[in-house]
Enzyme design. Structure first.
Site, PDB file in Angstrom:
ATOM      1  N   SER A 109       1.572  -0.419  -5.327  1.00  0.00           N
ATOM      2  CA  SER A 109       0.647  -0.686  -4.238  1.00  0.00           C
ATOM      3  C   SER A 109       0.157  -2.122  -4.366  1.00  0.00           C
ATOM      4  CB  SER A 109      -0.536   0.283  -4.312  1.00  0.00           C
ATOM      5  OG  SER A 109      -0.938   0.663  -3.029  1.00  0.00           O
ATOM      6  N   HIS A 168      -3.789   2.077   8.512  1.00  0.00           N
ATOM      7  CA  HIS A 168      -3.347   2.115   9.900  1.00  0.00           C
ATOM      8  C   HIS A 168      -2.519   3.366  10.151  1.00  0.00           C
ATOM      9  CE1 HIS A 168      -3.714  -2.534  10.143  1.00  0.00           C
ATOM     10  NE2 HIS A 168      -4.859  -1.932  10.037  1.00  0.00           N
ATOM     11  N   SER A 223      -5.692   1.552  -2.250  1.00  0.00           N
ATOM     12  CA  SER A 223      -4.999   1.928  -1.019  1.00  0.00           C
ATOM     13  C   SER A 223      -3.954   3.029  -1.184  1.00  0.00           C
ATOM     14  CB  SER A 223      -4.342   0.695  -0.394  1.00  0.00           C
ATOM     15  OG  SER A 223      -3.304   0.221  -1.213  1.00  0.00           O
ATOM     16  N   LYS A 262       4.397  -7.231  14.948  1.00  0.00           N
ATOM     17  CA  LYS A 262       3.556  -6.986  13.775  1.00  0.00           C
ATOM     18  C   LYS A 262       2.142  -7.492  14.049  1.00  0.00           C
ATOM     19  CE  LYS A 262       1.725  -6.875   9.631  1.00  0.00           C
ATOM     20  NZ  LYS A 262       0.365  -7.342   9.351  1.00  0.00           N
ATOM     21  N   GLU A 316       4.389  -9.296   4.566  1.00  0.00           N
ATOM     22  CA  GLU A 316       3.740  -8.479   5.586  1.00  0.00           C
ATOM     23  C   GLU A 316       2.506  -9.109   6.221  1.00  0.00           C
ATOM     24  OE1 GLU A 316       4.771  -5.556   6.606  1.00  0.00           O
ATOM     25  OE2 GLU A 316       3.040  -4.603   7.514  1.00  0.00           O
ATOM     26  N   SER A 347       5.476  -2.439  12.425  1.00  0.00           N
ATOM     27  CA  SER A 347       5.469  -3.402  11.324  1.00  0.00           C
ATOM     28  C   SER A 347       6.654  -3.158  10.401  1.00  0.00           C
ATOM     29  CB  SER A 347       4.174  -3.268  10.527  1.00  0.00           C
ATOM     30  OG  SER A 347       3.067  -3.438  11.367  1.00  0.00           O
ATOM     31  N   ASP A 383       3.266  -7.664   0.272  1.00  0.00           N
ATOM     32  CA  ASP A 383       2.106  -7.557   1.159  1.00  0.00           C
ATOM     33  C   ASP A 383       0.952  -8.269   0.465  1.00  0.00           C
ATOM     34  OD1 ASP A 383      -0.488  -6.457   1.989  1.00  0.00           O
ATOM     35  OD2 ASP A 383       0.697  -5.137   3.261  1.00  0.00           O
ATOM     36  N   HIS A 422       0.810  -1.227   0.000  1.00  0.00           N
ATOM     37  CA  HIS A 422       0.000   0.000   0.000  1.00  0.00           C
ATOM     38  C   HIS A 422       0.848   1.285   0.000  1.00  0.00           C
ATOM     39  CE1 HIS A 422      -3.026  -2.923   1.178  1.00  0.00           C
ATOM     40  NE2 HIS A 422      -2.292  -3.244   2.227  1.00  0.00           N
ATOM     41  N   HIS A 460      -8.852  -9.159   4.048  1.00  0.00           N
ATOM     42  CA  HIS A 460      -8.053  -9.921   3.096  1.00  0.00           C
ATOM     43  C   HIS A 460      -8.538  -9.455   1.729  1.00  0.00           C
ATOM     44  CE1 HIS A 460      -7.212 -14.108   1.430  1.00  0.00           C
ATOM     45  NE2 HIS A 460      -8.456 -14.076   1.023  1.00  0.00           N
ATOM     46  N   GLN A 475      10.113  -4.977   8.842  1.00  0.00           N
ATOM     47  CA  GLN A 475      10.451  -5.118   7.421  1.00  0.00           C
ATOM     48  C   GLN A 475      11.903  -4.723   7.163  1.00  0.00           C
ATOM     49  OE1 GLN A 475       9.160  -6.489   4.927  1.00  0.00           O
ATOM     50  NE2 GLN A 475       6.923  -6.477   5.049  1.00  0.00           N
ATOM     51  N   CYS A 511      -6.185  -2.088  13.309  1.00  0.00           N
ATOM     52  CA  CYS A 511      -7.585  -2.200  12.894  1.00  0.00           C
ATOM     53  C   CYS A 511      -8.522  -1.569  13.916  1.00  0.00           C
ATOM     54  CB  CYS A 511      -7.961  -3.660  12.670  1.00  0.00           C
ATOM     55  SG  CYS A 511      -7.136  -4.357  11.229  1.00  0.00           S
ATOM     56  N   ASP A 566      -0.084  -4.309  14.660  1.00  0.00           N
ATOM     57  CA  ASP A 566      -0.690  -3.741  13.461  1.00  0.00           C
ATOM     58  C   ASP A 566      -2.073  -4.361  13.232  1.00  0.00           C
ATOM     59  OD1 ASP A 566      -1.340  -3.789  10.677  1.00  0.00           O
ATOM     60  OD2 ASP A 566       0.720  -3.951  10.054  1.00  0.00           O
ATOM     61  N   ASN A 567      -2.155  -5.676  13.236  1.00  0.00           N
ATOM     62  CA  ASN A 567      -3.435  -6.340  12.976  1.00  0.00           C
ATOM     63  C   ASN A 567      -4.472  -5.957  14.024  1.00  0.00           C
ATOM     64  OD1 ASN A 567      -1.568  -7.550  11.323  1.00  0.00           O
ATOM     65  ND2 ASN A 567      -2.268  -9.644  11.646  1.00  0.00           N
ATOM     66  N   ASN A 595       4.841 -11.011   9.224  1.00  0.00           N
ATOM     67  CA  ASN A 595       3.515 -10.962   9.848  1.00  0.00           C
ATOM     68  C   ASN A 595       3.534 -11.556  11.242  1.00  0.00           C
ATOM     69  OD1 ASN A 595       0.481 -10.687   9.659  1.00  0.00           O
ATOM     70  ND2 ASN A 595       0.698 -12.863  10.140  1.00  0.00           N
TER      71      ASN A 595
END
Lengths: 485, 485, 485, 485
Positions: free
Chosen positions: B85, B404, B90, B235, B205, B412, B139, B62, B350, B416, B244, B239-240, B230
């Site tokens: 992306s 995010h 995104s 991460k 990711e 995250s 990603d 993204h 997803h 990386q 969210c 992040d998840n 991930n």
């Protein structure tokens, strides 16, 4: 000013940003109607009878999608309507366009200058040769203020021939108000008197506006009846609380995309608005602190696990500052200078004077970097660090987001419709004197009841025995007047 | 397609929406840097040594402001970068413009068609005559997929002369992939083999991309080493979950302005993403229900006061539906038909196949009303009621909001950077085989540590006696590998 | 010691506080059964087959009502059982009485001395002339420790004739252990060897006990197979987290009746136990802070709005201190001296050495005022202020309240039953070596599934297409081994 | 009845359960004093002046540790005090013993019969030959009721010679009241008239008692001035709300040890008490539903994510039922029969008639199993399932736990002290007529202010300019009378 009024094909006046957004506005109005059961129920209940037939209503209230549904409820009940926004940043241009095209005379756009703002207010009050409106829907009291100041000036002028001197005040906004009044005296020295004569009353939306009304009532200077909509339970305990709980984070996120979790946030003031803000920030994972002058509200914060601090003590620690007090001079430029780099400063309480914008703008060497409209980074020369100010110190939920969501505004605005109906229906009865009134509890309860079905709620009914046991009628009202909810 | 690559004055390629937004993008990148302490610490720690000197990195992730800070961290460490992306909606166009102008080759804009999407992916992988990238930041795994499918097709072509037949699949997106590969075979039948040879590895990711990698590892078809970013704790558990929790309500509010309080919301899936979504909705005042296949996650929901239902049982009751499963066919058109008028349906999990967009688009007589980009009302002919679908079924936090927030993405993306450094530094050591790896716990802990200072945290130190007592080194790692946090 | 074993009319041994409480215990056991669906399902599923026929099980685990339901599940499946508590304050005397009367040999009462505690442990392991138990249910690892220390001593004795010297340690509790072993050597120098030979394995309940087992595994000194029940998801992510969220405030309220709202609470450690405690205190209206050594857990706290501090920095500010670390020397007497008057200090983590009880008891001039059992006020002579210590520094939820509630213990104990079945069923297969094992994920998921019906949950089923798409069997297991929940 | 009054060595009367618990009571009183800053501040501020010198105060209010601190504040200010409990289960026997030994005449024990209860009330009002008390502290209004009924009967007796007929009512408790009055008429037909003459007034603690007072005011039958302490903000918005938030789960846990997480809980009534209960249950992980008659309170619940249902619709689904209405006949035996096995039914609102205990006790074939005092399982013969009723339907937080914690009771009781001072100081001024009064806002704010220091709060001060701008005195009161907090 060189602003010109536009006219629709049907001859209705307006001034909006972009009439081509009317279709988009209409789509969003359609969605909002589904979320505003109270207003739609008013249309169903009263529409056929056209109770507002013949009534002229002027509104000075954020020209948003939700307000559009309010306006079209008033017109559905027979009223003729003229409207302006009560905040230079709060208009949603697509809403203004749709209403201007379809339903009422609108003078509002996002990003008015203060000059333009008062020009719009004047337009909304100007119903032509036959005087002003019959009723006012006010928010913050600016329309009411203009008439009161106008009448005062006209009286002085009639008595002494003196006209207002804009230079007598150093408040730049009040200078504009005085200029408008002064200029009007030349063309019609009885303009505001005629308005006053015609006016059946005003219904006022906000804490700030209501405070002004009570002050005028106490001083004996109130010129017409007023209904305090703000203090309906279904307004102040809903819109102020749950509305801000929704729209504060919305505004923060749209303006800055900042992660709220992990941050230290200071909310100045723990009234209904402050409670909503503190709750939202806490739930998003911030460490929240509040400042308060009132020991009772302070103790409430403590019971929710929120420390009560003074602003001075946490200037270097906090990441987000929110004013909600309804007072002035809450965050001064001397405070801002001591904040962390990129600390966010915003106001969701009242006027832009909660934040010392004047001091900030005039700080020697300060540099303003416009990130995007309503999001400015101000850099201090001495530290070379900056703070981020939202909506130029004005209401950030309206400036940076879209204000309160439809459902909670439906509660507030259903109170407005009921208040306007009361003032209009009783215009000849003498029921309302030149005082400030709140709606009776059974109407307040009715507003709530109109919003339960949408959320799938099922009320319990008192049995006659229970009703007698607690001396409460089966149909309500269910609580004594002093009940606090 | 007739897309043309643009070139900066310095000769770098790009294709973005509007280069004039570069300044705005730069301002927001500047703000984001303050919120991304992990990435900035990488620049400080590694910048001078230029560890990525000579490395070509392709990213498919993204193209947001946060990613811009990641890209400029990679370039600050010496890498040359090309980027696209990984989602058609995104990209933040101002971010893309700033990076294209200042730092890397970018091929991305908000609102790509699927054709354009894969064209961008191809461009990002195309480093000219000398082959492909040394490293990939992926990603969802699309860049990895393209190479694997390309190599497979080239092998088949070399063996039998057969080229892929896009009509062999009824998945329209995969048809595009096959077309690209087929067309490439004509000009260079070893293009993807050359890429494979050069590639040191990929760092992935997302849950979905990782799942694909493990499947390839199991099948023995993985062509290069992969680091599973991930499943770094910093991460997936940040992040998840917290990402969210922030961006779901953000997306809902920007897209629909709907009041969340009072509504019934169904979250499909209660993994990390679902937990974040359910928490956000609950805290905003919704009544939240979840659906689950996994009894353990279901029991977790119950312990938080969240009922576990089947979608079928609550179709007529819920106002908001969110898919977070990582699986397909979660909300079918047969479900959508039974929903309340203006029920909101969106996906944050997803791909767009969590929601049966295909079934919806092809429902006889269905009418699509575009409220605004990424917010569509779909009206069914039989009931004349509509549902509101966000981001055309794709990730709504990226399509309708800005994804995010920076701080959590810093966690995250620091993973990386560390993963890319590992792959690059060990490119000759043979440490990484054609398998999937997670980062060692001490690096995971380091990522967390880099983010504590910004939030004012102060860690406690083990004494030597305590360290010995619990057999944990004073400097960590502090937990066994299986620890769940 | 002059303790005498009692005998029921049926000849079963026991030692409890008051057999007349057996009826009361039975009533509460009956209630608990309704709350423990996993254990009751085990009785239904396995009872008829009597899989434990012939098995001797020794348990060393808090002798509570919930444990009573566990014991009677083991006996319902055919086992013979002997039991002691693993904490001197955790026995519920009515539970002990009911079990002693009806089901198993129990040696436990609330308020044992350390001498009595180890006497009870010895009794529970003593199955008479024919050796020890076949299986052990352990909590904290004391039964396992005694056997390992015993075997070690017997080996040394066989080799050199040397007996353990209790004075070789200054840990008073370990002196008792050594004394027991030394005294036993005289009567039977192969007692613990015989136990070791017979033992099929142990299933261990807690983080602390598991840590010991892994240390022995690493050192190669583990004498029999062990199943790590603690790290079943349905144990550590439920009992540790949700159990403590329930039982921490329960213990605080029963012990002190203190209002939690408004107070400042410091939780030392933010693992599963700490997360549960912090959540409970926050929700009750306290301002919560945590201390951590692990940056990842620290960052989790910050994301929930909880500041991460060092104990030293907040000693004078906090009202409540809770240790949850599983480490020693967390709150020292030097800390306690600096606390506010009547600050509450308690431990819910592990052994009483999390709090420096030794330092407190030996502080010159300190005065202990017993408010009621398990609630002591300690007054320092220099400041004349006091602190309140719960359960003498031992687990306060068991000492001051009744431990975790039945429902969550049903999850933990169903894991225990399944682990015991595994060890027993595979006793001849060689499946389990002298190592530490966790239960396979499908059994973990089964435990969860057994608890959903009671809470009215309805799981969703994967379709075959979905199952294939995500490569997860329709019947589970649903997650990879490393999944963190 | 054959109850005998005991006498201390100093000649003070009492009747308590066990005088040997006085030391334990004293220790807990010492702890409570630290948690009750408002009461302690009253002692500091007024103690030296002995304002209550010569005043006789009768209290009818739960004889708990917190009340003990209230009583000793009254005596520290010079009053002579006699006390009874206002609930048969709410006395803490150690508190009663300490007060009886050290400070005041107490007639109270846990587990009184109704006969004993009214005997105690009569004793507390009986100051010997010279008449009754000067002041009453009442909770629920029983002491006030007895006097009003007594006066009414004496008037009838003087007029017609008729005496009350206990059989004229089928309320068994009111039969006892009438019997007491009837029997008293024989010995002194002016007893209650003499009390009435002497009484300066009553201060009433609860919603229920206040409702009775307003009914008497409306009917013109109120015999003396009354101060409504309940509606002080620092009472109803603190004790009712935060007190119940604390003590409801406390009572549930002590009585049943049930895990609240995962359960479905129905709270009947969403006033202050209901809000506190719902909040506590929700935070503990229950799925909470409420029932309401009032649409405004219902809409508040919805805004917090709590569904509004009717009891009938959820009888078979819920695990826990709590009544908080202040009304009667909320949960009938016909409801109880349809509940799940071991559903918990309890009342925290008002009298035991919120739950149909009469219907339950008289249900044909019903079986009562006493698990422990205040925790009964009632088994229905037809279904053979049982429900668990707490505290025999009376206030479960007082019957099963220790009531509200000290800190919040300090707010309530400081209002009581101030109210009593008002009534006593103004006894000759005529300020208070035979009406119901609330305390002025500045006293309410003072109560709050006295509780801030303990929690480390720091108030902000208005500047003179701010004070003028919002027309609020720098020293308060800060809010208009109608403000809802």
């Amino acid at each position: 000013m060189s602003l010109l009024v536009d006219t629709t094909s049907s001859g209705r006046e307006y001034k909006v940003k972009d009439m081509s957004q009317a279709d988009f506005g209409r789509l969003e109005i359609d969605l909002a109607e589904v979320e505003m059961p109270g207003l739609m129920a008013c249309r169903t209940e009263y529409g056929a009878a056209q109770p507002f037939a013949g009534a002229r209503i002027t509104g000075s209230l954020h020209m948003t999608i939700q307000t559009a549904v309010l306006i079209e409820t008033l017109t559905a009940l027979g009223a003729e309507v003229r409207w302006c926004s009560c905040n230079i940043f709060s208009t949603q241009d697509h809403a203004a366009a749709a209403i201007a095209r379809d339903s009422a005379a609108v003078f509002a756009w996002k990003g008015e200058t203060l000059q333009e703002y008062w020009w719009c207010t004047e337009r909304a009050l100007d119903w032509g040769a036959s005087g002003g409106p019959d009723l006012i829907v006010d928010d913050g009291g600016d329309a009411t203020l203009l008439i009161h100041e106008g009448v005062k000036a006209e009286e002085e002028y009639a008595k002494s021939g003196a006209v207002p001197d804009p230079n007598a005040t150093d408040n730049p906004e009040f200078q504009i108000v005085l200029t408008i009044i002064r200029d009007g005296l030349k063309t019609d020295p009885k303009r505001f008197h005629k308005m006053k004569e015609r006016l059946m009353g005003v219904s006022e939306e906000t804490t700030t506006g209501v405070k002004r009304l009570y002050q005028m009532q106490t001083a004996g200077t109130l010129l017409f009846p007023a209904i305090n909509v703000n203090d309906s339970v279904t307004k102040s305990k809903f819109d102020n609380l749950y509305g801000c709980r929704h729209s504060l984070p919305d505004g923060l996120m749209r303006a800055t995309d900042v992660m709220i979790a992990g941050k230290v946030a200071v909310v100045c003031g723990y009234g209904d608005v402050g409670k909503g803000c503190a709750s939202a920030l806490k739930q998003a994972g911030a460490r929240v602190m509040i400042t308060e002058i009132d020991p009772i509200c302070a103790l409430q914060a403590l019971m929710e696990g929120i420390p009560v601090v003074t602003l001075e003590d946490v200037l270097g620690e906090a990441d987000i500052f929110v004013t909600t007090t309804g007072n002035k001079d809450i965050i001064m430029v001397s405070h801002m200078r001591k904040m962390k780099n990129n600390a966010i400063v915003c106001n969701i309480g009242h006027f832009d004077n909660e934040i010392d914008m004047h001091g900030l703008e005039n700080y020697p060497g300060v540099k303003r970097i416009v990130i995007k409209p309503q999001t400015d980074r101000w850099v201090f020369p001495d530290t070379n660090t900056g703070i981020i100010v939202l909506a130029e110190g004005r209401l950030m939920n309206l400036g940076c987001a879209t204000g309160h969501p439809s459902f909670v505004m439906s509660c507030s605005f259903t109170n407005q419709v009921i208040a306007q109906l009361e003032l209009w229906n009783e215009r000849k009865s003498g029921k309302y004197e030149k005082k400030v009134y709140v709606l009776p509890k059974h109407l307040d309860e009715k507003v709530a009841a109109l919003h339960l079905g949408k959320l799938g709620a099922k009320l319990t009914k008192l049995t006659p025995e229970q009703s007698e046991y607690i001396s409460v009628p089966v149909e309500g009202p269910y609580k004594p007047a002093h009940y606090r909810y």
